[in-house]
Design a protein around this motif. Sequence first.
Motif, PDB file in Angstrom:
ATOM      1  N   GLU A   3       0.856  -1.187   0.000  1.00 43.60           N
ATOM      2  CA  GLU A   3       0.000   0.000   0.000  1.00 43.60           C
ATOM      3  C   GLU A   3       0.887   1.230   0.000  1.00 43.60           C
ATOM      4  O   GLU A   3       1.845   1.315   0.765  1.00 43.60           O
ATOM      5  N   VAL A   4       0.589   2.155  -0.904  1.00 41.87           N
ATOM      6  CA  VAL A   4       1.336   3.407  -0.997  1.00 41.87           C
ATOM      7  C   VAL A   4       0.355   4.572  -0.971  1.00 41.87           C
ATOM      8  O   VAL A   4      -0.804   4.437  -1.338  1.00 41.87           O
ATOM      9  N   THR A   5       0.857   5.704  -0.544  1.00 41.51           N
ATOM     10  CA  THR A   5       0.080   6.937  -0.601  1.00 41.51           C
ATOM     11  C   THR A   5       0.437   7.628  -1.903  1.00 41.51           C
ATOM     12  O   THR A   5       1.613   7.849  -2.191  1.00 41.51           O
ATOM     13  N   VAL A   6      -0.577   7.944  -2.691  1.00 41.23           N
ATOM     14  CA  VAL A   6      -0.385   8.624  -3.970  1.00 41.23           C
ATOM     15  C   VAL A   6      -0.734  10.091  -3.762  1.00 41.23           C
ATOM     16  O   VAL A   6      -1.842  10.411  -3.329  1.00 41.23           O
ATOM     17  N   PHE A   7       0.222  10.965  -4.051  1.00 40.15           N
ATOM     18  CA  PHE A   7       0.023  12.409  -3.912  1.00 40.15           C
ATOM     19  C   PHE A   7      -0.222  13.009  -5.294  1.00 40.15           C
ATOM     20  O   PHE A   7       0.577  12.816  -6.210  1.00 40.15           O
ATOM     21  N   LEU A   8      -1.336  13.722  -5.431  1.00 39.30           N
ATOM     22  CA  LEU A   8      -1.701  14.351  -6.696  1.00 39.30           C
ATOM     23  C   LEU A   8      -1.331  15.831  -6.677  1.00 39.30           C
ATOM     24  O   LEU A   8      -1.540  16.508  -5.663  1.00 39.30           O
ATOM     25  N   PRO A   9      -0.844  16.365  -7.792  1.00 34.72           N
ATOM     26  CA  PRO A   9      -0.562  17.795  -7.856  1.00 34.72           C
ATOM     27  C   PRO A   9      -1.867  18.588  -7.920  1.00 34.72           C
ATOM     28  O   PRO A   9      -2.928  18.061  -8.274  1.00 34.72           O
ATOM     29  N   LEU A  15      -9.885  16.997 -10.903  1.00 30.79           N
ATOM     30  CA  LEU A  15     -10.317  15.825 -11.664  1.00 30.79           C
ATOM     31  C   LEU A  15     -10.511  14.609 -10.765  1.00 30.79           C
ATOM     32  O   LEU A  15     -11.016  13.577 -11.213  1.00 30.79           O
ATOM     33  N   ALA A  16     -10.099  14.745  -9.504  1.00 30.02           N
ATOM     34  CA  ALA A  16     -10.217  13.651  -8.530  1.00 30.02           C
ATOM     35  C   ALA A  16     -11.114  14.076  -7.369  1.00 30.02           C
ATOM     36  O   ALA A  16     -10.878  13.702  -6.226  1.00 30.02           O
ATOM     37  N   ASN A  17     -12.111  14.902  -7.686  1.00 33.63           N
ATOM     38  CA  ASN A  17     -13.062  15.380  -6.666  1.00 33.63           C
ATOM     39  C   ASN A  17     -12.379  16.116  -5.520  1.00 33.63           C
ATOM     40  O   ASN A  17     -12.807  16.023  -4.375  1.00 33.63           O
ATOM     41  N   GLY A  18     -11.285  16.816  -5.822  1.00 30.11           N
ATOM     42  CA  GLY A  18     -10.589  17.611  -4.824  1.00 30.11           C
ATOM     43  C   GLY A  18      -9.632  16.841  -3.934  1.00 30.11           C
ATOM     44  O   GLY A  18      -8.997  17.412  -3.060  1.00 30.11           O
ATOM     45  N   VAL A  19      -9.494  15.546  -4.170  1.00 31.84           N
ATOM     46  CA  VAL A  19      -8.608  14.711  -3.351  1.00 31.84           C
ATOM     47  C   VAL A  19      -7.161  15.057  -3.663  1.00 31.84           C
ATOM     48  O   VAL A  19      -6.781  15.195  -4.820  1.00 31.84           O
ATOM     49  N   VAL A  29       4.271   0.234  -9.962  1.00 28.15           N
ATOM     50  CA  VAL A  29       3.713   1.554 -10.249  1.00 28.15           C
ATOM     51  C   VAL A  29       2.549   1.417 -11.232  1.00 28.15           C
ATOM     52  O   VAL A  29       1.504   2.040 -11.063  1.00 28.15           O
ATOM     53  N   ALA A  30       2.685   0.567 -12.238  1.00 30.34           N
ATOM     54  CA  ALA A  30       1.615   0.363 -13.220  1.00 30.34           C
ATOM     55  C   ALA A  30       0.336  -0.107 -12.551  1.00 30.34           C
ATOM     56  O   ALA A  30      -0.755   0.357 -12.898  1.00 30.34           O
ATOM     57  N   ASP A  31       0.447  -1.009 -11.577  1.00 32.68           N
ATOM     58  CA  ASP A  31      -0.737  -1.493 -10.852  1.00 32.68           C
ATOM     59  C   ASP A  31      -1.463  -0.345 -10.168  1.00 32.68           C
ATOM     60  O   ASP A  31      -2.685  -0.234 -10.227  1.00 32.68           O
ATOM     61  N   VAL A  32      -0.695   0.509  -9.507  1.00 30.33           N
ATOM     62  CA  VAL A  32      -1.294   1.624  -8.770  1.00 30.33           C
ATOM     63  C   VAL A  32      -1.903   2.630  -9.737  1.00 30.33           C
ATOM     64  O   VAL A  32      -2.996   3.150  -9.503  1.00 30.33           O
ATOM     65  N   LEU A  33      -1.231   2.900 -10.847  1.00 27.45           N
ATOM     66  CA  LEU A  33      -1.782   3.840 -11.823  1.00 27.45           C
ATOM     67  C   LEU A  33      -3.055   3.298 -12.448  1.00 27.45           C
ATOM     68  O   LEU A  33      -3.985   4.058 -12.738  1.00 27.45           O
ATOM     69  N   GLU A  34      -3.130   1.994 -12.631  1.00 25.72           N
ATOM     70  CA  GLU A  34      -4.350   1.380 -13.154  1.00 25.72           C
ATOM     71  C   GLU A  34      -5.504   1.589 -12.169  1.00 25.72           C
ATOM     72  O   GLU A  34      -6.615   1.949 -12.572  1.00 25.72           O
ATOM     73  N   GLN A  35      -5.240   1.390 -10.883  1.00 23.80           N
ATOM     74  CA  GLN A  35      -6.270   1.625  -9.867  1.00 23.80           C
ATOM     75  C   GLN A  35      -6.673   3.091  -9.820  1.00 23.80           C
ATOM     76  O   GLN A  35      -7.857   3.409  -9.722  1.00 23.80           O
ATOM     77  N   LEU A  36      -5.683   3.972  -9.902  1.00 27.14           N
ATOM     78  CA  LEU A  36      -5.966   5.402  -9.890  1.00 27.14           C
ATOM     79  C   LEU A  36      -6.883   5.764 -11.057  1.00 27.14           C
ATOM     80  O   LEU A  36      -7.867   6.484 -10.888  1.00 27.14           O
ATOM     81  N   GLY A  37      -6.578   5.234 -12.237  1.00 27.04           N
ATOM     82  CA  GLY A  37      -7.410   5.487 -13.411  1.00 27.04           C
ATOM     83  C   GLY A  37      -8.812   4.905 -13.286  1.00 27.04           C
ATOM     84  O   GLY A  37      -9.769   5.477 -13.793  1.00 27.04           O
ATOM     85  N   ALA A  38      -8.929   3.784 -12.587  1.00 27.70           N
ATOM     86  CA  ALA A  38     -10.245   3.180 -12.384  1.00 27.70           C
ATOM     87  C   ALA A  38     -11.095   4.028 -11.439  1.00 27.70           C
ATOM     88  O   ALA A  38     -12.295   4.186 -11.650  1.00 27.70           O
TER      89      ALA A  38
END
Length: 92
Positions: A3-9, A15-19, A29-38
């Motif tokens: 589990e990692v914490t993903v920080f968005l700029p 685009l992420a509801n203010g998160v 990293v690809a796994d996490v980006l896939e989840q982020l996109g989902a």
Amino acid sequence: MTEVTVFLPAALQPLANGVHQLALAGESVADVLEQLGAHHPQVGRRILTRDGQLRRHVNIFADDEDIRALAGTATPLAGRQSLTIVPSVAGG
């Protein structure tokens, strides 16, 4: 899975509801980006191309290391705590 914490700029937060950060898990990293996109499809489209490649103007750091200097999106996340997404800055 790690589990990692993903920080968005700030530019992607609307685009992420203010998160500004999310907890996601994956082996790479690809796994996490896939989840982020989902979870946030508009964010996913800004980070990855249609064929799943990291866009040129996006930098991602696994902890403090640029993933491009590691194995790119195939970078394993074991032992990592965070992913930070940083858009490239241009100008002069």
